[in-house]
Write an enzyme that holds these catalytic residues in place. Structure first.
Site, short mmCIF file in Angstrom:
data_model
loop_
_atom_site.label_atom_id
_atom_site.label_comp_id
_atom_site.label_asym_id
_atom_site.label_seq_id
_atom_site.Cartn_x
_atom_site.Cartn_y
_atom_site.Cartn_z
CG ASN A 146 12.09 -41.55 14.32
OD1 ASN A 146 12.88 -41.12 15.14
ND2 ASN A 146 12.12 -41.20 13.06
CG ASP A 170 19.39 -40.82 9.32
OD1 ASP A 170 18.54 -40.38 10.12
OD2 ASP A 170 19.15 -40.98 8.12
CE1 TYR A 262 12.33 -34.14 12.15
CE2 TYR A 262 14.65 -34.41 11.69
CZ TYR A 262 13.33 -34.77 11.46
OH TYR A 262 13.03 -35.75 10.55
C1 G6P Z 1 15.52 -38.52 9.00
C2 G6P Z 1 15.12 -38.40 10.43
C3 G6P Z 1 14.22 -39.54 10.81
C4 G6P Z 1 13.07 -39.66 9.83
C5 G6P Z 1 13.63 -39.78 8.43
C6 G6P Z 1 12.59 -39.95 7.34
O1 G6P Z 1 16.32 -39.65 8.85
O2 G6P Z 1 16.19 -38.37 11.30
O3 G6P Z 1 13.74 -39.34 12.09
O4 G6P Z 1 12.30 -40.77 10.15
O5 G6P Z 1 14.39 -38.66 8.17
O6 G6P Z 1 11.70 -38.97 7.21
P1 G6P Z 1 10.56 -39.08 6.11
O7 G6P Z 1 9.71 -37.89 6.37
O8 G6P Z 1 11.22 -39.06 4.76
O9 G6P Z 1 9.83 -40.38 6.36
#
Ligand code: G6P
Length: 442
Positions: A146, A170, A262
């Site tokens: 990311n 994902d 999002y």
């Molecule tokens: C999803 C998003 C990611 C994000 C992940 C974890 O997979 O697509 O972009 O990094 O969630 O989010 P978190 O807030 O649990 O670290």
């Protein structure tokens, strides 16, 4: 049989990926597993865990290496699964708290958090890809890191002809998992039509792969009432229930399609701001929750010296994050021509948008790489949003490439979660100071 390297091997996500590689060994056999990370201690923990897991579930593997040396890690690999977090959760916390101090959202992909994180990720990703290409010129690089939209824009510019770099996320898949559950189906029974940028897109159809029925109208009707009310307890994570309240609002307010979750940050920023706790952000939640739990679990397995039959045993449900990237590698390896949502250069896929844009769209995947499926024209509202957001992403990469504070400021002003120029200026100064060890000089 393939040689695989997980870049960001010390991540809390790695154990799930390892479990998935074990589950998929018939379809996607591995000869060598390499874990690379620049954090020695974490890398060692996950590495030792991998040794135990593979000894029990993958005894035929020929070699397991865990290392903090890129040179050692990237020799002769076929697939690099990349999921790095530059600055770790400590810097995520900093981004979130600085942004909130200025009355802006600090979320790690949207808004000011994603902007700061993007400028940290770009140089690290470029360095890693350059080293991979030196030692494994033809390896597939599947990138999850990311903020994916900004990272994808940067890799497109720096490695324009390298079709073996594939950027994925994902999130749309995680959302589809929820819809599948609501519909009483499996995700693989559904074929989505989707367009947008990463974390900024919409499902326009969700077809049944067998009957061809489009479930989108039915889902939209169902989702007019927040999903948690209908199917409790579908969500273990409280943030998901809140997300589906937003989804209902979007549909009731004006959306024609089904938005990526999002979009709540971009379209209802003030509402989202009210939900944030400036003293205890998502980074704190993850540090005290998932991350801590994962490493406690690894410590317990290392202390036990075994996994099978213990309470820490793997159970075949590694989660869609791990599943998606391993499925993608399998599609490339076995030329399956399955459809995945991928962040790729527009090149006319969405006809009325800039061909240079890095869009997230369905693509067919086989041994020659990804082949985007045509989307056609999109309506004005979505076009306007996407062009604005892409300009923000693109300016963020310009700010990196030129070391330009003016471009950085332009980027923040275009971001729908910031907008106000005075706020953007003050915020930028604080972010520059906090990121002195990571950002280019500007
Ligand atoms: C999803 C998003 C990611 C994000 C992940 C974890 O997979 O697509 O972009 O990094 O969630 O989010 P978190 O807030 O649990 O670290």
């Amino acid at each position: 049989k393939y040689n695989i390297c997980i870049v960001g091997g010390g991540s809390r996500y790695t154990p799930d990926m390892l479990a998935m590689l074990c589950n998929q060994k018939e379809r996607f056999p591995i000869k060598k597993l390499v874990l690379y990370d620049n954090e020695k201690e974490r890398q060692e923990k996950v590495g030792k865990y991998a040794e135990i897991l593979f000894r029990e579930y993958y005894p035929e593997i020929e070699e397991i290496i865990y290392t903090t040396s890129m040179k050692e890690a990237f020799q002769d690999i076929d697939f690099a699964l990349m999921q790095i977090r530059v600055g770790r959760l400590k810097m995520r916390e900093m981004d979130e708290k600085i942004a909130l101090k200025h009355g802006c959202l600090g979320q790690e992909t949207c808004g000011a958090g994603g902007f700061a994180y993007g400028l940290r990720s770009i140089p690290a990703i470029i360095e890693i890809i350059n080293v991979i290409r030196k030692y494994s010129p033809k390896c597939w690089i599947l990138n999850y890191s990311n903020p994916a939209a900004i990272v994808a824009e940067a890799t497109k510019r720096i490695f324009p002809n390298d079709y073996r770099i594939i950027n994925i996320c994902d999130m749309p898949i995680a959302i589809l998992d929820v819809y599948a559950e609501v519909l009483g189906k499996k995700r693989k029974d559904l074929e989505p039509k989707y367009f947008g940028l990463n974390h900024f897109g919409w499902f326009t159809h969700i077809y049944d792969t067998k009957t061809g029925e489009d479930y989108l109208p039915k889902l939209r009707e169902l989702l007019k009432t927040p999903i948690d009310v209908q199917t409790e307890p579908l969500f273990q994570e409280p943030s998901w229930s809140a997300t589906f309240e937003f989804m209902s609002q979007m549909i009731n307010d004006y959306d024609e399609y089904l938005p990526n979750t999002y979009l709540q940050y971009y379209l209802y920023p003030h509402k989202m701001l009210k939900k944030q706790n400036p003293e205890y952000t998502r980074a704190n939640e993850v540090m005290d929750g998932n991350e801590k739990d994962t490493f406690q679990r690894l410590d317990a397995v290392l202390a036990n010296g075994k996994l099978k039959g213990t309470e820490y045993d793997i159970d075949g449900s590694a989660g869609c994050h791990a599943e998606y990237i391993v499925d993608l590698a399998t599609a490339l390896a076995n030329n399956t021509k399955e459809i995945f949502l991928i962040i790729t250069k527009n090149n006319g896929t969405i006809s009325n948008l800039d061909p240079e844009m890095m869009v997230e769209v369905p693509c067919r995947v086989g041994s020659n790489g990804v082949e985007p499926l045509s989307v056609g024209n999109i309506p004005t509202f979505y076009k306007g949003l996407l062009e604005n957001q892409y300009a923000y992403e693109s300016l963020t990469v310009d700010a990196y490439a030129e070391g330009s504070k003016a471009k950085a400021l332009q980027a923040l002003v275009l971001n729908r979660t910031v907008v106000n120029t005075n706020v953007a200026k003050e915020l930028l100064e604080d972010l520059i100071n906090a990121n002195a060890d990571y950002w280019p000089k500007m």
